[in-house]
Motif scaffolding. Structure first.
Motif, PDB file in Angstrom:
ATOM      1  N   ARG A   1       5.706  -3.297  15.707  1.00 50.33           N
ATOM      2  CA  ARG A   1       5.768  -4.344  14.696  1.00 50.33           C
ATOM      3  C   ARG A   1       4.548  -4.342  13.789  1.00 50.33           C
ATOM      4  NH1 ARG A   1       5.371  -9.356  16.021  1.00 50.33           N
ATOM      5  NH2 ARG A   1       6.597 -10.072  14.271  1.00 50.33           N
ATOM      6  N   PRO A   2       4.683  -4.588  12.503  1.00 48.01           N
ATOM      7  CA  PRO A   2       5.941  -4.742  11.780  1.00 48.01           C
ATOM      8  C   PRO A   2       6.633  -3.390  11.546  1.00 48.01           C
ATOM      9  CG  PRO A   2       4.088  -4.925  10.268  1.00 48.01           C
ATOM     10  CD  PRO A   2       3.505  -4.742  11.632  1.00 48.01           C
TER      11      PRO A   2
ATOM     12  N   ASP B   1      -2.481   5.396   7.086  1.00 42.72           N
ATOM     13  CA  ASP B   1      -3.719   4.967   7.752  1.00 42.72           C
ATOM     14  C   ASP B   1      -3.521   4.820   9.264  1.00 42.72           C
ATOM     15  OD1 ASP B   1      -4.917   4.893   5.283  1.00 42.72           O
ATOM     16  OD2 ASP B   1      -4.873   2.706   5.089  1.00 42.72           O
ATOM     17  N   VAL B   2      -2.446   4.141   9.627  1.00 39.54           N
ATOM     18  CA  VAL B   2      -2.245   3.888  11.059  1.00 39.54           C
ATOM     19  C   VAL B   2      -1.821   5.180  11.766  1.00 39.54           C
ATOM     20  CG1 VAL B   2       0.171   3.129  11.205  1.00 39.54           C
ATOM     21  CG2 VAL B   2      -1.552   1.984  12.586  1.00 39.54           C
TER      22      VAL B   2
ATOM     23  N   GLU C   1       8.017  -2.064   9.026  1.00 38.66           N
ATOM     24  CA  GLU C   1       7.653  -1.379   7.764  1.00 38.66           C
ATOM     25  C   GLU C   1       6.462  -0.451   7.954  1.00 38.66           C
ATOM     26  OE1 GLU C   1       7.786  -4.626   8.125  1.00 38.66           O
ATOM     27  OE2 GLU C   1       9.377  -5.387   6.804  1.00 38.66           O
ATOM     28  N   LEU C   2       5.633  -0.748   8.958  1.00 38.34           N
ATOM     29  CA  LEU C   2       4.430   0.049   9.182  1.00 38.34           C
ATOM     30  C   LEU C   2       4.730   1.298  10.016  1.00 38.34           C
ATOM     31  CD1 LEU C   2       1.334   0.001   8.704  1.00 38.34           C
ATOM     32  CD2 LEU C   2       1.105  -1.178  10.893  1.00 38.34           C
ATOM     33  N   TYR C   3       5.614   1.137  11.008  1.00 39.19           N
ATOM     34  CA  TYR C   3       5.824   2.228  11.957  1.00 39.19           C
ATOM     35  C   TYR C   3       7.076   3.063  11.699  1.00 39.19           C
ATOM     36  CZ  TYR C   3       1.882   0.202  14.436  1.00 39.19           C
ATOM     37  OH  TYR C   3       0.628  -0.246  14.755  1.00 39.19           O
TER      38      TYR C   3
ATOM     39  N   LEU D   1      -0.530   2.546   3.905  1.00 37.59           N
ATOM     40  CA  LEU D   1      -0.873   1.855   5.152  1.00 37.59           C
ATOM     41  C   LEU D   1      -0.286   2.548   6.387  1.00 37.59           C
ATOM     42  CD1 LEU D   1      -2.560  -0.660   5.794  1.00 37.59           C
ATOM     43  CD2 LEU D   1      -0.458  -2.003   5.714  1.00 37.59           C
TER      44      LEU D   1
ATOM     45  N   ILE E   1       3.250   0.906   1.391  1.00 36.00           N
ATOM     46  CA  ILE E   1       3.662   1.238   2.757  1.00 36.00           C
ATOM     47  C   ILE E   1       3.242   2.668   3.102  1.00 36.00           C
ATOM     48  CG2 ILE E   1       5.750   1.746   4.120  1.00 36.00           C
ATOM     49  CD1 ILE E   1       6.877  -0.930   3.167  1.00 36.00           C
TER      50      ILE E   1
END
Lengths: 323, 323
Positions: free
Chosen positions: B22-23, B107-108, B25-27, B104, B101
């Motif tokens: 979560r969220p 980045d993750v 959109e990030l993963y 980010l 998106i």
């Protein structure tokens, strides 16, 4: 020992740290954003936490700087995403250079943060990095939730607190935990440090939201009401949207939907709605709660009282800040 | 032991690795880009290098995946910078979602790469991360040089080779070095692995440049001449710009400055210029040189011959590939 000693050590490290040389387009933006200043709260917290348990707190200076570099990396990328023209009153990196350079400099800044973090004792490295990775991912999660909230009008207080916990507070928690880890504190202690940092971080961000509306214009240093003008989904707006009914709700929604307006008039009108709904008091209560929880976490920590008082005093200043 | 065994182990790890929830959109974009496939050359190289020195090569699987995740992170961010609409024939992340998106999630993803890399023995962690940090910074430097070259017409062969060394080859070098480090190889050996990987990586990228012009359209899988159409500054174009004089130079510059043209006609004309200048032969010579250096590096490595032949055979396939 005074906070000035820690700040001097940090400034010295900031001035000597090398981020890289070629190509200059990649590394100049790092030196630029790091030179813009800021309160350096996070690395200061790392040093204060280390000093709770060791006289050799200087070995925490480079890892502490890693936290500051990471924080500035998130600012560089967030500024692109938020299309922010200014950072600390100066042009943002994507404005001064361009978007691509801001993306890529940010990337190498994150790598720089990891490199600075390697400067912990080998037997502590895996634990430090595991905690840092978790924190870094959470900060990204918080930023994504924040962006998701922009297009939603039904964000709850719980959702908002969870977002700021991720986006802002976990890094303050990690900053303290890191100091404890480096100084060899046990896991119970580093847990208290982290939780205390998170709670104080939430109080800190809520205070930020409050000051934007109710700050003293002279002391605040920024334009009061900036969040209201921008319809920024702060704790105050979310509370107001949750509490407002009838004509007050219509008036609030009306202001949020205005595309052209007199800024001062909107700030005054929305502030007046907040006043009528008692939003200031709700926010202050919540701020005090989170700081109190943070102090309670620190109470649990077994350390030399004069050293602990440095940390407590620092947190008290954050709670009472007016800018 | 066959490469298929390594590939199976990687596929299994790829299918079970969790990037986050979560969220979404990030993963989701991470799962998406990792699912687009690719040859998985880099993690395969890590496993082959580990197998040179240990039967317990499976302990290198998660760190090997770190290299693949890092590689895909660079693709996600490079695609934003290059405004690329497609990646492996599918929409790029910034097209399928949006720019923010893609920034980010990238980045993750970099954080995820570090997390996977933690899965090495504690006594090797610092060395592995020091080398990875250096490599990751170099990859960013290479991308910045590549962007700088877009607006320059006087890039030299030396500058170009140095750019691809940074942007592409050092990661192949690290992939091999990592396998050696995990398997406990000594520093001389891991140096040979890294240098061999870098040399083969340069040959690999030059081959990429060559195939874009001289590849067999049936075997190549992509449109032949894509780099010519886009004025991409490849080894071939840089050589041609260095070598061309008189009317040939005028013709080449003329094609580079055309804003509207028939694609097939431009590809044919520029290829003909390359033919006249002997660019194909120069490029093939250089490719062979770099692969030969890579094989010479591998010769220096002291390992069981049948195991070493796996790595040599893999490099030979890269040298002889037609797609």
């Amino acid at each position: 020992m005074s906070p000035a000693t820690f700040i001097d050590a940090l400034q010295n490290e900031l001035q000597t740290t090398q981020y890289g040389q070629r190509p200059p387009e990649l590394y100049d933006p790092i030196r630029y954003i790091m030179s813009l200043g800021g309160k350096r709260l996070r690395p200061l917290m790392t040093l204060m936490a280390a000093y709770l348990f060791t006289d050799d707190w200087r070995k925490a200076v480079r890892p502490a700087l890693a936290v500051e570099v990471f924080h500035n990396f998130t600012l560089m990328h967030d500024d692109i995403m938020d299309q922010a023209p200014l950072r600390r009153g100066q042009p943002t990196v994507h404005e001064k250079w361009n978007h691509n350079i801001a993306i890529l400099s940010g990337d190498v800044m994150l790598v720089n943060a990891y490199e600075l973090l390697l400067d912990v004792d080998a037997d502590k490295l895996k634990r430090v990095l595991t905690r840092f990775n978790r924190t870094a991912a959470e900060v990204c999660e918080g930023q994504q939730f924040d962006m998701n909230f922009e297009t939603r009008w039904d964000v709850t207080e719980t959702e908002y607190i969870d977002m700021i916990r991720l986006k802002t507070s976990v890094l303050l928690g990690f900053a303290l935990e890191l100091g404890g880890l480096i100084a060899g504190a046990d896991e119970t202690t580093t847990d208290h440090l982290r939780e205390g940092g998170i709670n104080i971080g939430i109080g800190f961000q809520l205070k930020d939201d409050l000051l934007d509306v109710y700050g003293d214009p002279v002391k605040f240093g920024k334009q009061v009401g900036g969040d209201i003008i921008a319809n920024k989904k702060t704790f105050l707006l979310i509370e107001a949207l949750e509490k407002a009914t009838g004509s007050i709700r219509d008036e609030l929604i009306g202001w949020l939907n205005q595309t052209t307006f007199d800024k001062a008039e909107k700030v005054q009108a929305v502030t007046s709605i907040y006043d009528q709904l008692g939003i200031r008091e709700v926010t202050e209560t919540r701020i005090n709660e989170y700081f109190a929880r943070g102090f309670a976490n620190f109470e649990q920590i077994n350390a030399e009282p004069t050293r602990k008082s440095l940390l407590i005093e620092f947190a008290r200043q954050l709670a009472e800040r007016e800018s």
